[in-house]
Design a protein around this motif. Structure first.
Motif, PDB file in Angstrom:
ATOM      1  N   ALA A   1       0.810  -1.216   0.000  1.00 33.96           N
ATOM      2  CA  ALA A   1       0.000   0.000   0.000  1.00 33.96           C
ATOM      3  C   ALA A   1       0.846   1.270   0.000  1.00 33.96           C
ATOM      4  O   ALA A   1       0.307   2.370  -0.112  1.00 33.96           O
ATOM      5  N   GLY A   2       2.163   1.117   0.150  1.00 36.01           N
ATOM      6  CA  GLY A   2       3.052   2.266   0.077  1.00 36.01           C
ATOM      7  C   GLY A   2       3.631   2.732   1.395  1.00 36.01           C
ATOM      8  O   GLY A   2       4.362   3.728   1.438  1.00 36.01           O
ATOM      9  N   ALA A   3       3.338   2.044   2.487  1.00 42.55           N
ATOM     10  CA  ALA A   3       3.828   2.462   3.797  1.00 42.55           C
ATOM     11  C   ALA A   3       5.278   2.043   4.009  1.00 42.55           C
ATOM     12  O   ALA A   3       5.759   1.070   3.422  1.00 42.55           O
ATOM     13  N   ASN A   4       5.965   2.796   4.874  1.00 43.45           N
ATOM     14  CA  ASN A   4       7.240   2.347   5.421  1.00 43.45           C
ATOM     15  C   ASN A   4       6.934   1.398   6.574  1.00 43.45           C
ATOM     16  O   ASN A   4       6.001   1.651   7.341  1.00 43.45           O
ATOM     17  N   VAL A   5       7.720   0.351   6.716  1.00 43.83           N
ATOM     18  CA  VAL A   5       7.425  -0.653   7.741  1.00 43.83           C
ATOM     19  C   VAL A   5       8.680  -0.968   8.548  1.00 43.83           C
ATOM     20  O   VAL A   5       9.753  -1.212   7.986  1.00 43.83           O
ATOM     21  N   ALA A   6       8.514  -0.981   9.870  1.00 42.77           N
ATOM     22  CA  ALA A   6       9.567  -1.411  10.777  1.00 42.77           C
ATOM     23  C   ALA A   6       9.155  -2.738  11.398  1.00 42.77           C
ATOM     24  O   ALA A   6       8.084  -2.840  12.003  1.00 42.77           O
ATOM     25  N   LEU A   7       9.975  -3.746  11.215  1.00 47.68           N
ATOM     26  CA  LEU A   7       9.701  -5.089  11.729  1.00 47.68           C
ATOM     27  C   LEU A   7      10.396  -5.253  13.076  1.00 47.68           C
ATOM     28  O   LEU A   7      11.631  -5.213  13.156  1.00 47.68           O
ATOM     29  N   PHE A   8       9.619  -5.420  14.140  1.00 45.53           N
ATOM     30  CA  PHE A   8      10.170  -5.693  15.463  1.00 45.53           C
ATOM     31  C   PHE A   8      10.051  -7.194  15.712  1.00 45.53           C
ATOM     32  O   PHE A   8       8.938  -7.732  15.777  1.00 45.53           O
ATOM     33  N   ASP A   9      11.186  -7.869  15.849  1.00 45.15           N
ATOM     34  CA  ASP A   9      11.165  -9.317  15.995  1.00 45.15           C
ATOM     35  C   ASP A   9      12.471  -9.740  16.657  1.00 45.15           C
ATOM     36  O   ASP A   9      13.419  -8.942  16.729  1.00 45.15           O
ATOM     37  N   ILE A  10      12.525 -10.968  17.136  1.00 41.67           N
ATOM     38  CA  ILE A  10      13.761 -11.469  17.745  1.00 41.67           C
ATOM     39  C   ILE A  10      14.567 -12.330  16.787  1.00 41.67           C
ATOM     40  O   ILE A  10      15.688 -12.700  17.091  1.00 41.67           O
ATOM     41  N   ASN A  11      14.010 -12.637  15.619  1.00 37.91           N
ATOM     42  CA  ASN A  11      14.657 -13.524  14.655  1.00 37.91           C
ATOM     43  C   ASN A  11      15.452 -12.690  13.642  1.00 37.91           C
ATOM     44  O   ASN A  11      14.898 -12.182  12.666  1.00 37.91           O
ATOM     45  N   GLU A  12      16.758 -12.577  13.871  1.00 39.31           N
ATOM     46  CA  GLU A  12      17.586 -11.724  13.017  1.00 39.31           C
ATOM     47  C   GLU A  12      17.707 -12.270  11.597  1.00 39.31           C
ATOM     48  O   GLU A  12      17.689 -11.500  10.629  1.00 39.31           O
ATOM     49  N   ALA A  13      17.846 -13.581  11.454  1.00 37.36           N
ATOM     50  CA  ALA A  13      17.978 -14.167  10.118  1.00 37.36           C
ATOM     51  C   ALA A  13      16.724 -13.912   9.293  1.00 37.36           C
ATOM     52  O   ALA A  13      16.795 -13.515   8.124  1.00 37.36           O
ATOM     53  N   ALA A  14      15.559 -14.136   9.915  1.00 37.30           N
ATOM     54  CA  ALA A  14      14.300 -13.869   9.214  1.00 37.30           C
ATOM     55  C   ALA A  14      14.153 -12.384   8.929  1.00 37.30           C
ATOM     56  O   ALA A  14      13.615 -11.986   7.887  1.00 37.30           O
ATOM     57  N   GLY A  15      14.635 -11.542   9.839  1.00 35.69           N
ATOM     58  CA  GLY A  15      14.556 -10.101   9.640  1.00 35.69           C
ATOM     59  C   GLY A  15      15.302  -9.650   8.404  1.00 35.69           C
ATOM     60  O   GLY A  15      14.794  -8.857   7.597  1.00 35.69           O
ATOM     61  N   ALA A  16      16.520 -10.159   8.219  1.00 35.10           N
ATOM     62  CA  ALA A  16      17.311  -9.794   7.043  1.00 35.10           C
ATOM     63  C   ALA A  16      16.624 -10.248   5.759  1.00 35.10           C
ATOM     64  O   ALA A  16      16.595  -9.520   4.755  1.00 35.10           O
TER      65      ALA A  16
END
Length: 258
Positions: free
Chosen positions: A28-43
């Motif tokens: 939809a065009g938003a900026n998104v910040a992912l808060f999570d503990i899984n660094e590999a999945a985050g990357a």
């Protein structure tokens, strides 16, 4: 709220309902910040969603300092914070007494409350603090929206779900007072209470288990889709009159005892 070009935090954003919601917001065009503990999945998620508009922060939602630091990163990177969606959580199962009449360990109950309920409240209150200093959006006058994730177990907890049901019932119960607390600042609060959803954890179960769960849903007779959760979250953002509500997303399912 027009989600185009706003910034959203999604906790538990690297899998399941959180990832589906983050994906819908990016589309939809938003900026998104992912808060999570899984660094590999985050990357991996940042690469898939686009590094220019996606940020990963390793965050334990229970940790005040980690959440504060991550929110500062978000506002410095994107310049605003309008939406916070709490999807991080766990789903433990344990009867109060086992077959030998031994009580379930207390730390299991405390952990569920800490992650699901306290964690959601912690992120919500700190996100609200960041939202409160922003100029209100025109023409609605709103400064932001917080969406928490409960569960239909918060209404109809099953056998073995005391900890999970208590944590999700707490989220349901705090929705209205949280909305009332923040109303003067133009910050809305809503909650989604999903039923049996086709998350990776559930889809890893044998087919006969999935079929049994689907059979109990009146209509449509299937597991809910993470994309349907995401669509409801986006609708809550765009519908500025929706405030203080908990919406069940469950195909009319009412949980039996087991």
């Amino acid at each position: 709220m027009d989600v185009t070009s706003i910034t959203a935090i999604v906790t538990g954003g690297c899998s399941g309902l959180g990832l589906a919601t983050a994906t819908a917001l990016r589309q939809a065009g938003a900026n998104v910040a992912l808060f999570d503990i899984n660094e590999a999945a985050g990357a991996e998620c940042v690469s898939e969603l686009g590094s220019d508009n996606t940020l990963f922060c390793k965050v334990d939602v229970r940790d005040e300092a980690q959440v504060k630091q991550a929110i500062e990163q978000v506002t410095q990177r994107f310049g605003n914070l309008r939406l916070c969606i709490n999807c991080a959580g766990i789903a433990p199962a344990s009867r109060i007494l086992n077959r030998e009449s031994q009580p379930t360990p207390l730390d299991g109950f405390q952990n569920a409350i800490d992650i699901n309920l306290v964690g959601s409240f912690n992120v919500a209150r700190l996100a609200a603090q960041a939202m409160a200093v922003q100029a209100p959006l025109e023409p609605t006058g709103e400064r932001g929206l917080i969406i928490n994730t409960a569960s239909i177990a918060g209404y109809e907890g099953q056998i073995g779900q005391c900890a999970y049901a208590a944590s999700k019932g707490g989220i349901i119960s705090m929705t209205l007072p949280m909305a009332r607390d923040l109303s003067a600042l133009g910050i809305r609060v809503n909650t989604i209470a999903p039923g049996v959803m086709g998350t990776p954890m559930l889809l890893a179960m044998p087919d006969h288990v999935q079929d049994a769960l689907s059979a109990n849903v009146p209509f449509p007779k299937r597991l809910g889709l993470p994309e349907e959760f995401a669509a409801l979250a986006v609708h809550m953002a765009t519908n500025s009159y929706m405030n203080g509500e908990t919406v069940r997303l469950d195909g009319a399912l009412r949980m039996a005892a087991k």
